[in-house]
Design an enzyme around this catalytic site. Structure first.
Site, PDB file in Angstrom:
ATOM      1  N   HIS A 174      -0.838  -9.608   5.743  1.00  0.00           N
ATOM      2  CA  HIS A 174      -1.914  -9.935   6.687  1.00  0.00           C
ATOM      3  C   HIS A 174      -1.373 -10.850   7.772  1.00  0.00           C
ATOM      4  O   HIS A 174      -1.896 -11.944   8.009  1.00  0.00           O
ATOM      5  CB  HIS A 174      -3.107 -10.592   5.980  1.00  0.00           C
ATOM      6  N   ASN A 199       0.826  -1.210   0.000  1.00  0.00           N
ATOM      7  CA  ASN A 199       0.000   0.000   0.000  1.00  0.00           C
ATOM      8  C   ASN A 199       0.860   1.259   0.000  1.00  0.00           C
ATOM      9  O   ASN A 199       0.538   2.245  -0.665  1.00  0.00           O
ATOM     10  CB  ASN A 199      -0.922   0.021   1.225  1.00  0.00           C
ATOM     11  N   TYR A 212      -0.253 -10.664  -2.419  1.00  0.00           N
ATOM     12  CA  TYR A 212       0.262  -9.321  -2.136  1.00  0.00           C
ATOM     13  C   TYR A 212       1.698  -9.182  -2.635  1.00  0.00           C
ATOM     14  O   TYR A 212       2.138  -8.092  -2.998  1.00  0.00           O
ATOM     15  CB  TYR A 212       0.169  -9.037  -0.640  1.00  0.00           C
ATOM     16  N   GLU A 220      -5.831 -17.433   4.318  1.00  0.00           N
ATOM     17  CA  GLU A 220      -6.989 -16.678   4.787  1.00  0.00           C
ATOM     18  C   GLU A 220      -8.235 -16.869   3.928  1.00  0.00           C
ATOM     19  O   GLU A 220      -8.169 -17.128   2.733  1.00  0.00           O
ATOM     20  CB  GLU A 220      -6.647 -15.190   4.868  1.00  0.00           C
ATOM     21  N   ARG A 278      -5.997 -15.969  -0.889  1.00  0.00           N
ATOM     22  CA  ARG A 278      -7.441 -16.139  -1.085  1.00  0.00           C
ATOM     23  C   ARG A 278      -7.847 -15.838  -2.527  1.00  0.00           C
ATOM     24  O   ARG A 278      -8.963 -16.124  -2.942  1.00  0.00           O
ATOM     25  CB  ARG A 278      -8.224 -15.284  -0.086  1.00  0.00           C
TER      26      ARG A 278
END
Ligand code: CA
Length: 706
Positions: free
Chosen positions: A234, A184, A243, A379, A297
């Protein structure tokens, strides 16, 4: 966040469409280089971003689309089909597309006056409405990025945007930068870079460069790149190409834009980035497709196993020419110009921080994902990956062409994920979901040992009222899979699934016919052989299975799909108390080869809940998992350890064998090993000091001499 990031990465780096696309990119890059000497870094960087934004643009469909949008544009610069109170990609993506067409001499809308008016009007309308989304990601990442891109494109226009409008939009891009937030942070720093170059502001460029590169570091235990080369997001969760893909894309773009300037990626960070791309990320792609174990996920999203990295890799080459041959080979292999085996060298990686094992051979990829009390289980959340609860229970991804699992997930039976041992539910276990996100694993003895080419992995399974000791032994032609101590008091049948992949061609099998009087069964499908040396209650299904993407992800289509699936599993029955299994996977074989395959070179010495050990006489190696301190005795050798560990001895019968050892529990700094081997005249004691800190769980090796 990932759903959105994935989409934007598709907008920013469109999929490569073969060689033609690459050629276009290379031409753009060369034009780009020739203008480098003209002025300071702002101009050079803007030109690179501008060229990048136009990579692989298709003029005809773009012009058609914009012609349609122009017809529905209101007098005030708004579109009726957009809900401005919940503006997502549109209208800004639409406006950016209009700017792209307007500045391209090859586009039929080039310098079109009506289009220019529409761009000005719609941008003014955006300014006036000042939309805000409930999701911070749009406000702080997408909106300023898209505005910045539009302004950069329009700097190339013959008729520039009105100065007042441009300044107001630049003002609107200003956000507070949230540092230390991995992918991010670099996403936000990117629009800082745009703004810095548009305004020629040194202070802004300084901070943009700093934060673009901030995530390129070893973040031991925190989110980011780990000491073993894997990636966390995460929490302590393997996120190599979920990610980690956003991280890779952003970092590559930043290094590409800033290369050769005073802001170029510093050497030590360049090394981290190149290592990540070369030794981890790109290795998880076979042919065109990702290993399903690295998409988090995202496995529940359509096309999520498709890679499409041609543009990204072409950029890497420009700031890392040293490895040019490697990058070229990667592009050829992943774009279909060369076969999936092209320039693959045999490697074995044990990612001790993430519970992930990756074994590569020219003929195949075999990976495993596990969870431990040190990491989080794969996740589920946001109504994504709804049925994925068994994914970290030793899921084995077995690829030859690469496409074995691509888009098969909607029809998967999710309590028969390849490699896992679990309860067999009528509803795939979906009804027993208790919690989303952040579920830690339950056991600590999870990991393995590796010499970089061969290795062993083990998983102490204790989940959903099922226990088992699972281990994998990796060789060249084959992978041996062992399970022992399989136990459950639940009411469902317990199964160990060997594979569940696209049905391709027929299934050939020994059909239970005994060979060598040992009850051995062999099965062959899609050039992968499976041998069950001791037989077992084996089931094979090859028929249509149905399901929808919606079933596993509520953002996806409800369309009911039906696909032909090859599924093979072992039944352990109800309430097994000490069940076990053995099977050998031989990828890259045909039926004749399998019938003649001599598996007697692989000797299972022990398969119990305390010790699993295998000798490969062809490769002259011994591999063992000691779940407890103990001794392995076999003909001509003995191996004693004073603590639980994974051990691998290479050149077993030579005069100077090598011992590789690791502590999967990551607790012991020292293990004593007493060995008696065929090539040694007397037994030897080896005092093994193991790595600690970030490297606890990594392999140590010891040369054994007379
Ligand atoms: Ca089931």
């Amino acid at each position: 966040m990932l759903a959105i990031s994935k989409k934007i990465s598709q907008i920013l780096f469109p999929l490569i469409s073969g060689l033609k696309g690459l050629m276009v990119l290379l031409v753009l890059l060369l034009i780009n280089l020739s203008s480098k000497a003209q002025s300071g870094p702002y101009h050079v960087i803007l030109e690179r971003i501008n060229a990048d934004l136009q990579t692989l643009v298709k003029d005809k469909p773009l012009a058609d689309e914009i012609t349609r949008q122009l017809k529905s544009l209101n007098a005030d610069g708004s579109w009726a089909d957009i809900d401005y109170s919940d503006a997502q990609y549109d209208p800004l993506k639409r406006i950016k597309d209009m700017a792209t067409a307007y500045i391209r001499p090859s586009n039929k809308l080039y310098q079109n006056a009506e289009l220019y008016g529409a761009i000005v009007k719609s941008l003014q309308n955006w300014l006036d409405k000042n939309p805000k989304n409930k999701n911070w990601w749009y406000n702080d990442i997408f909106y300023p990025q898209a505005i910045g891109q539009t302004l950069i494109l329009m700097r190339n226009a013959k008729t520039q945007l009105p100065v007042k409008l441009e300044s107001a939009l630049i003002e609107r891009m200003i956000r507070r930068l949230k540092t230390g937030d991995g992918a991010n942070t670099s996403d936000e720093a990117l629009h800082f870079l745009y703004r810095a170059c548009l305004t020629k502001n040194k202070a802004t460029l300084d901070s943009a460069a700093k934060y673009l590169f901030e995530p390129i570091a070893i973040a031991d235990g925190k989110e980011g790149v780990q000491a073993d080369g894997s990636y966390y997001q995460h929490g302590k969760q393997q996120a190599i190409a979920s990610y980690g893909r956003v991280f890779a894309g952003n970092s590559v773009n930043a290094a590409f834009y800033l290369r050769g300037t005073e802001y170029a990626l510093p050497k030590d960070q360049l090394t981290i980035l190149i290592n990540y791309l070369k030794n981890t990320f790109l290795k998880t792609i076979r042919g065109f497709f990702y290993d399903f174990n690295v998409r988090g996920r995202g496995i529940s999203r359509k096309d999520s196993l498709s890679s499409g990295l041609g543009v990204m890799v072409a950029k890497i080459k420009l700031f890392d020419p040293e490895n040019a041959a490697y990058w070229d080979a990667s592009v050829k292999r992943t774009s279909g110009l060369e076969p999936a085996s092209y320039k693959i060298t045999p490697t074995h990686h044990q990612f001790w921080k993430s519970g992930y094992t990756l074994h590569l051979r020219p003929a195949y990829t075999f990976s495993i994902q596990t969870a431990s009390s040190r990491t989080l289980r794969t996740e589920r959340g946001n109504n994504e990956n709804i049925l994925g609860k068994f994914l970290p229970d030793g899921a084995t991804n077995i690829q030859r062409s690469g496409s074995e699992y691509a888009n098969l997930m909607p029809v998967w039976e999710w309590d028969k994920i390849p490699g896992t041992t679990s309860r067999d539910y009528p509803d795939d276990g979906g009804a027993t979901v208790l919690k989303d996100w952040g579920i830690p694993g339950t056991t600590k003895f999870v990991g393995g040992v590796s010499d970089g080419v061969y290795g062993i992995s083990c998983y102490d399974l204790d989940y959903d009222s099922v226990q088992a000791k699972k281990a994998w032994f990796f060789f060249d032609r084959e992978v041996l899979c062992l399970g022992a101590g399989i136990k459950s008091n639940s009411n469902e049948n317990i199964t160990s699934t060997v594979n569940q992949a696209w049905m391709r061609g027929g299934v050939v099998s020994s059909n239970g016919v005994q060979k060598n009087g040992k009850g051995e069964i062999w099965v062959m499908h899609d050039s992968i052989g499976y041998i069950f040396p001791q037989g077992g209650d084996l089931e094979i299904s090859h028929k249509a299975q149905s399901g929808s993407w919606y079933r596993i992800n509520h953002f996806q289509s409800k369309t009911e799909l039906q696909h032909q699936v090859f599924k093979i599993w072992l039944n352990h029955g109800q309430h097994p108390q000490n069940a076990s299994y053995q099977y050998i996977v031989i990828p890259g074989v045909d039926a004749a080869g399998l019938k003649n395959y001599n598996w007697s070179t692989i000797q299972v010495l022990k398969n119990t809940a305390e010790l699993q050990a295998v000798k490969h006489s062809g490769l002259d190696m011994l591999q063992a998992v000691f779940y407890k301190a103990g001794t392995l005795v076999a003909s001509g050798l003995s191996l004693q350890v004073d603590r639980p560990c994974t051990v691998y001895i290479k050149d077993l019968s030579a005069k100077s064998p090598t011992l590789y050892i690791a502590d999967p529990a990551q607790e012991k700094a020292n293990i004593k090993v007493l060995i008696k081997l065929p090539g040694l005249s007397k037994s030897k004691t080896i005092d093994c000091n193991l790595p600690t800190g970030a490297f606890a769980g990594a392999t140590a090796n010891f040369q054994i001499k007379e």
